[in-house]
Structure formats: structure tokens, C-alpha cells
Design a protein around this motif. Structure first.
Motif, PDB file in Angstrom:
ATOM      1  N   ILE A  50      -9.788  -5.757 -10.606  1.00 49.44           N
ATOM      2  CA  ILE A  50      -9.421  -5.238 -11.921  1.00 49.44           C
ATOM      3  C   ILE A  50      -7.951  -4.836 -11.889  1.00 49.44           C
ATOM      4  N   ILE A  51      -7.353  -4.771 -13.075  1.00 48.03           N
ATOM      5  CA  ILE A  51      -5.949  -4.382 -13.197  1.00 48.03           C
ATOM      6  C   ILE A  51      -5.894  -2.897 -13.532  1.00 48.03           C
ATOM      7  N   ARG A  52      -5.202  -2.139 -12.720  1.00 45.44           N
ATOM      8  CA  ARG A  52      -5.069  -0.708 -12.977  1.00 45.44           C
ATOM      9  C   ARG A  52      -3.803  -0.193 -12.304  1.00 45.44           C
ATOM     10  N   SER A  53      -3.543   1.122 -12.407  1.00 43.30           N
ATOM     11  CA  SER A  53      -2.327   1.693 -11.822  1.00 43.30           C
ATOM     12  C   SER A  53      -2.541   3.146 -11.435  1.00 43.30           C
ATOM     13  N   ASP A  54      -2.496   3.420 -10.138  1.00 40.85           N
ATOM     14  CA  ASP A  54      -2.502   4.807  -9.669  1.00 40.85           C
ATOM     15  C   ASP A  54      -1.161   5.480  -9.938  1.00 40.85           C
ATOM     16  N   PHE A  55      -0.084   4.720  -9.902  1.00 37.24           N
ATOM     17  CA  PHE A  55       1.243   5.257 -10.173  1.00 37.24           C
ATOM     18  C   PHE A  55       1.290   5.974 -11.528  1.00 37.24           C
ATOM     19  N   THR A 393       9.891   2.107  -7.218  1.00 35.38           N
ATOM     20  CA  THR A 393      10.189   1.076  -6.228  1.00 35.38           C
ATOM     21  C   THR A 393       9.679   1.436  -4.837  1.00 35.38           C
ATOM     22  N   PHE A 394       9.191   2.669  -4.662  1.00 37.28           N
ATOM     23  CA  PHE A 394       8.597   3.081  -3.392  1.00 37.28           C
ATOM     24  C   PHE A 394       7.357   2.253  -3.065  1.00 37.28           C
ATOM     25  N   PHE A 395       6.891   1.503  -4.037  1.00 37.40           N
ATOM     26  CA  PHE A 395       5.755   0.599  -3.817  1.00 37.40           C
ATOM     27  C   PHE A 395       6.007  -0.325  -2.629  1.00 37.40           C
ATOM     28  N   PHE A 396       7.242  -0.802  -2.472  1.00 39.52           N
ATOM     29  CA  PHE A 396       7.603  -1.734  -1.392  1.00 39.52           C
ATOM     30  C   PHE A 396       8.167  -0.969  -0.207  1.00 39.52           C
ATOM     31  N   ASN A 397       7.637  -1.114   0.944  1.00 41.11           N
ATOM     32  CA  ASN A 397       6.322  -1.583   1.370  1.00 41.11           C
ATOM     33  C   ASN A 397       5.519  -0.382   1.842  1.00 41.11           C
ATOM     34  N   GLU A 398       5.548   0.692   1.065  1.00 42.95           N
ATOM     35  CA  GLU A 398       5.006   1.986   1.478  1.00 42.95           C
ATOM     36  C   GLU A 398       3.685   2.346   0.824  1.00 42.95           C
ATOM     37  N   TYR A 399       3.269   1.587  -0.142  1.00 43.05           N
ATOM     38  CA  TYR A 399       2.148   1.990  -0.983  1.00 43.05           C
ATOM     39  C   TYR A 399       0.882   2.299  -0.176  1.00 43.05           C
ATOM     40  N   GLU A 400       0.606   1.487   0.816  1.00 42.29           N
ATOM     41  CA  GLU A 400      -0.620   1.673   1.585  1.00 42.29           C
ATOM     42  C   GLU A 400      -0.511   2.785   2.626  1.00 42.29           C
ATOM     43  N   HIS A 401       0.680   3.309   2.856  1.00 42.38           N
ATOM     44  CA  HIS A 401       0.864   4.368   3.857  1.00 42.38           C
ATOM     45  C   HIS A 401       0.605   5.752   3.274  1.00 42.38           C
ATOM     46  N   TYR A 402       0.538   5.843   1.955  1.00 48.29           N
ATOM     47  CA  TYR A 402       0.355   7.142   1.303  1.00 48.29           C
ATOM     48  C   TYR A 402      -0.776   7.005   0.281  1.00 48.29           C
ATOM     49  N   PRO A 403      -1.867   7.729   0.468  1.00 44.18           N
ATOM     50  CA  PRO A 403      -3.059   7.515  -0.369  1.00 44.18           C
ATOM     51  C   PRO A 403      -2.911   7.983  -1.810  1.00 44.18           C
ATOM     52  N   ASN A 404      -1.970   8.886  -2.089  1.00 45.74           N
ATOM     53  CA  ASN A 404      -1.838   9.443  -3.436  1.00 45.74           C
ATOM     54  C   ASN A 404      -0.371   9.490  -3.850  1.00 45.74           C
ATOM     55  N   LEU A 405      -0.026   8.686  -4.845  1.00 42.98           N
ATOM     56  CA  LEU A 405       1.362   8.636  -5.307  1.00 42.98           C
ATOM     57  C   LEU A 405       1.417   8.566  -6.832  1.00 42.98           C
ATOM     58  N   LEU A 406       2.340   9.342  -7.403  1.00 43.30           N
ATOM     59  CA  LEU A 406       2.752   9.180  -8.788  1.00 43.30           C
ATOM     60  C   LEU A 406       4.210   8.744  -8.764  1.00 43.30           C
ATOM     61  N   ASN A 407       4.692   8.183  -9.873  1.00 41.35           N
ATOM     62  CA  ASN A 407       6.101   7.775  -9.865  1.00 41.35           C
ATOM     63  C   ASN A 407       6.881   8.488 -10.966  1.00 41.35           C
ATOM     64  N   HIS A 408       8.191   8.459 -10.846  1.00 40.95           N
ATOM     65  CA  HIS A 408       9.048   9.204 -11.766  1.00 40.95           C
ATOM     66  C   HIS A 408       8.835   8.801 -13.218  1.00 40.95           C
ATOM     67  N   GLU A 409       8.509   7.514 -13.450  1.00 38.57           N
ATOM     68  CA  GLU A 409       8.285   7.075 -14.828  1.00 38.57           C
ATOM     69  C   GLU A 409       7.025   7.704 -15.421  1.00 38.57           C
ATOM     70  N   ASN A 410       6.067   8.031 -14.573  1.00 38.18           N
ATOM     71  CA  ASN A 410       4.884   8.750 -15.042  1.00 38.18           C
ATOM     72  C   ASN A 410       5.304  10.098 -15.618  1.00 38.18           C
ATOM     73  N   TYR A 411       6.153  10.808 -14.873  1.00 37.26           N
ATOM     74  CA  TYR A 411       6.675  12.072 -15.393  1.00 37.26           C
ATOM     75  C   TYR A 411       7.459  11.859 -16.693  1.00 37.26           C
ATOM     76  N   GLY A 412       8.202  10.765 -16.756  1.00 39.48           N
ATOM     77  CA  GLY A 412       9.017  10.492 -17.934  1.00 39.48           C
ATOM     78  C   GLY A 412       8.213  10.404 -19.217  1.00 39.48           C
ATOM     79  N   TYR A 413       6.932  10.048 -19.111  1.00 38.74           N
ATOM     80  CA  TYR A 413       6.077   9.959 -20.292  1.00 38.74           C
ATOM     81  C   TYR A 413       5.873  11.344 -20.924  1.00 38.74           C
TER      82      TYR A 413
END
Length: 475
Positions: A50-55, A393-413
Motif C-alpha cells: 500500500i502507499i502511505r507515509s510515516d514522514f 531528504t534524510f530518507f536516503f539511506n537512513e530510513y530503516e535505521h530509525y524506526p520513528n521519523l517525522l520530517n520538517h515539511e510535516n511541521y510546515g503543515y
């Protein structure tokens, strides 16, 4: 022969130079927001189907399922992730594949119309392509426009060469439908195809095209119908998407329509080709009606259709029109080849903008550490099991090393742009139970960053700073 053999040798050398320069722009090409944004969606498509986004957790239910998405494009990215992993160049390669598919379509068209001088015209068109900054930039970026442009061009080629062969009309319809699956803007190729066939009085073919194209495009709603309350969730996400929410309504739409030409003339990388295109239309205006009717009508319908449906006049949408602009340039020149001072002047401007633009990309790539490698060096300074607020951009190549991440654009909303942006982002982070915040002062500078090397901000203290990256952890 259009030019002498010595001129052809010089042009071939210039094309080789441009080809190498384009290749250099791909080396250590740092990621854009979209590389990561669509990359994360493809990642979950590959992992969970499925298509989704934890970010973007907390926005419109995107952490559960993102129903308004570029599904075929993301599926293609998911396939590459399955084969090669979710490394940055893997996803950027999506653009490159369809860039060359686009080039292939242009070459096929030229060969079908002028066998005698096709090698000359192909050489000239390739020079225009490889000196176009927008094309080179988007040819190595994880966005769907290059896929759309390629599918749309090949759909047109099937119509153009159909000659009452219904199987080609069927293929054209499937390709146009696939463009819709790649991005809803792809509906312009369905509209242009039907309108062109009707104009040519090929009514039976128009019906076939509309039915097959519509049936193919309807696959867009497969995941919507499978989801719980899928249609209502889809409409809710479509209507409230942060990227387009402000563009709904009569006045915003009128404003977009009135400023439509911005797509073609702003910024300079778009202006370059548009200037050449307008010059050729004026210079060869007496031959416009001699253009192949299929090409002329299809291009006009494409232009009008996008004018009617688009909610944003974003610069990279010009990619959707570039293949047809190139074909029209080719046809206008082929009708009566010429070389004069004005043409030389316009071409010089075109090449200066293109080559300078490529030099900018190369310089930017080389002036900063390659971002995935720079992030890797930070691992020892970042808490592993904490919720983090990071650049997308922290997605590359760190996404799988950290189980819980939000990104700055999420805050921007949620950002209200208060007079104290540092306090606002830290308050928001504290409420979200964010354990660490990562700032990038060189590649991702933001107005809400604290001053470099600030030791303490509300709820967080500086735990690492190297002049570029700052990591703040909870007190």
C-alpha cells in the motif's frame, strides 16, 4: 545536405560535450524533496503493498494509506527498490529511463517523416535536448513528469502512425490511460487523443480510444475501492491536500488560468526553449498551417486541456509539452530550412542558459558532501530509538535505521509563521514527543533553524554540531 560534413563533425563534437556534461550532473546528484517524498511512498508500496507515509503521520491519514497518489509511477519506483534497494540513484534512475524513452520517441517521429536527412535533424534535436537545463535536471529526479511526457508522446505516435490500424489506436489509448495512472494530469493525453481523432473525423477510432483509455485509467481506483470507506477518504485527501488546498475555488482557478504562461517562461530554464519556440512560430508563421494536422491539433488540445484542468502553474509541468514543442520546431524548420542572425542569437541564448544551468548543477553536487554519505556519518550522534524530526531528504539511506521519523515539511503543515519560529517548532516537537531534531544549515537551511551553535532551545539542548549539521536532543 543541410550543412557541410565539417559542420556536422563540429555539431557531433558539441553534442558529445553536452552528453558528457549531462552525465556529470548525475554524479553525486543530491536529492530534492520530491526524490524523498515519492521515494518513501514507493518504499511502503514495496514493503506493504500500500502507499502511505510515516514522514507525514498525522496529516489526512497518510500514515495509514495515501489514496491520492501517482500510482503507476510509485509502483515503478517500488519495483526498482525491490531489485536494487532504496538508494538515491536507484530512484533517480526512474527519470533517466523515461528521459531516454522520450528521446527514442522523438527519433522515431523524425525517421518516419524524413528518411533522407533524418540523421541531420536527429543530431540537431539531440543538441537541443542535451542543452536544455530543465530536461537534464528532471531526467535524474524522482518525479512523475518525465514518465508522463514519455507515455504521452508514444501515445501520440501511435495515433500519428495508425493509418486505420485499430490495434495502434488501442495501444495509444492504453498508453494514455497509463499516463493517468502515473499522475492525474495525464488525463490531458486522453483528452487530446479523443479530440484529435474527432477532428480527423475518425469517430470509430475516437470511441475505441475513449473506451480503452478510460478503462485503463479506471485502474487508478482499485486501491480506493479496496480501502474501507475508500471513496470518501480519497475525496477528503484530494480536497484537503496541503499542496493544492488553496487552489480550489473560482478565483484561485481563474488566477491560475490567467497566469498559465508562467509554466513556459519562468524560470530561465523554461524561458530558453519557449523563446526559441516563439521565435520559430513567428519566423515560419506562413508555414504553421502546413504542419502535420495530427501534430498541430494534438498539441493545441494538450495546451488547452492542461489550461483547463491544472490547479498550479508549476515550472516542471512544462516537461509535459516539451516533446511536442521539439517536434513542432523540427517540422517548422524542415518545411524551409534557414540560418540567419536572429536564429543564431536565439540559439546562443538557449545554449548559454542550458550550459550555465548544467554547470550550476555540477558545482552544487561537488561543493557539498554527497548527502546520503553525510547522513551516514551522523549515525553515532543521533538517538536510535527516539522519534526524530529530520529533513525529508534524510530518507536516503537512513530510513530503516530509525524506526520513528517525522520530517520538517510535516511541521510546515501546522506552522503559523509566528514571530518566534524556533519556539514554535520546538513547542510542536515537544507536543509530538519528538526525541531529537536534526537541522542542516547548508543544504536545507530553513527560517525556523536556531542560530548556528545555539546551545539551548526550548525543551532541547545541542548535542552535536559540526558547522553544517546540528542535532538537538530532549532535555
Amino acid at each position: 545536405m543541410i550543412f557541410s560534413n565539417s559542420t556536422k563533425d563540429k555539431l557531433t563534437g558539441f553534442l558529445l560535450f553536452l552528453f558528457i556534461a549531462a552525465g556529470l550532473t548525475y554524479f553525486h546528484r543530491n536529492p530534492t524533496n520530491d526524490d524523498a517524498w515519492f521515494g518513501e511512498q514507493s518504499y511502503w508500496f514495496y514493503r506493504e503493498g500500500i502507499i502511505r507515509s510515516d514522514f507525514f503521520a498525522g496529516i489526512l491519514g497518510w500514515e495509514k494509506q495515501l489514496l491520492v497518489s501517482h500510482k503507476l509511477f510509485l509502483l515503478f519506483g517500488a519495483g526498482l527498490i525491490k531489485l536494487f534497494g532504496f538508494h538515491l540513484p536507484v530512484l533517480q534512475f526512474v527519470g533517466l529511463l523515461f528521459f531516454y524513452a522520450l528521446i527514442g520517441g522523438v527519433i522515431v517521429y523524425i525517421r518516419s517523416t524524413d528518411a533522407e536527412f533524418s540523421s541531420w535533424y536527429i543530431l540537431l534535436i539531440l543538441i537541443l535536448i542535451f542543452s536544455n537545463r530543465l530536461l537534464i535536471k528532471m531526467s535524474f529526479e524522482n518525479r512523475p513528469e518525465m514518465m508522463l511526457a514519455s507515455l504521452g508522446l508514444w501515445s501520440f505516435l501511435c495515433i500519428y502512425t495508425a493509418k486505420n490500424k485499430n490495434w495502434k489506436i488501442v495501444l495509444a489509448a492504453i498508453l494514455a490511460g497509463l499516463a493517468v495512472l502515473a499522475h492525474l494530469n495525464g488525463v490531458i493525453y486522453l483528452i487530446a487523443g479523443v479530440a484529435t481523432l474527432i477532428y480527423l473525423k475518425q469517430y470509430r477510432q475516437a470511441v475505441i480510444f475513449a473506451l480503452i483509455g478510460g478503462l485503463t485509467a479506471s485502474a487508478y481506483f482499485i486501491d480506493v475501492l479496496q480501502a474501507e470507506n475508500g471513496l470518501s477518504v480519497w475525496y477528503y485527501q484530494f480536497r484537503n491536500d496541503p499542496a493544492t488546498q488553496s487552489t480550489f475555488g473560482l478565483w484561485p482557478k481563474l488566477f491560475v488560468m490567467l497566469t498559465y504562461l508562467k509554466v513556459f517562461f519562468i524560470p530561465l530554464e523554461n524561458l530558453a526553449l519557449s523563446l526559441l519556440f516563439v521565435f520559430m512560430l513567428w519566423q515560419q508563421r506562413k508555414y504553421i498551417l502546413e504542419l502535420p494536422v495530427d501534430l498541430r491539433i494534438y498539441a493545441v488540445c494538450l495546451f488547452v486541456a492542461f489550461w483547463l484542468i491544472t490547479k498550479r502553474n508549476t515550472a516542471y509541468y512544462m516537461i509535459l509539452f516539451i516533446p511536442f514543442m521539439l517536434l513542432i520546431l523540427y517540422e517548422l524548420y524542415r518545411l524551409k530550412p534557414f540560418v540567419n542572425k536572429k536564429l543564431k542569437g536565439v540559439l546562443i541564448i538557449y545554449f548559454i542558459i542550458g550550459t550555465y544551468g548544467m554547470a550550476q548543477i555540477i558545482y552544487k553536487n561537488l561543493s557539498l558532501d554527497y548527502l546520503p554519505q553525510a547522513y551516514t556519518k551522523l549515525r553515532g550522534h543521533i538517538p536510535v530509538n527516539e522519534l526524530g524530526l529530520v529533513p525529508i531528504t534524510f530518507f536516503f539511506n537512513e530510513y530503516e535505521h530509525y524506526p520513528n521519523l517525522l520530517n520538517h515539511e510535516n511541521y510546515g503543515y501546522y506552522d503559523t509563521h509566528s514571530s518566534d519560529p524556533v519556539k514554535e517548532i520546538t513547542n510542536w516537537s515537544h507536543k509530538k514527543n519528538v526525541g531529537f531534531i536534526l537541522f542542516d544549515y547548508k543544504y536545507r537551511p530553513e527560517y525556523f533553524h536556531p542560530k548556528p551553535n545555539t546551545k539551548q532551545i526550548p525543551f532541547y539542548r545541542l548535542s552535536f554540531y559540526d558547522g553544517r549539521f546540528a542535532v538537538y536532543t530532549r532535555n
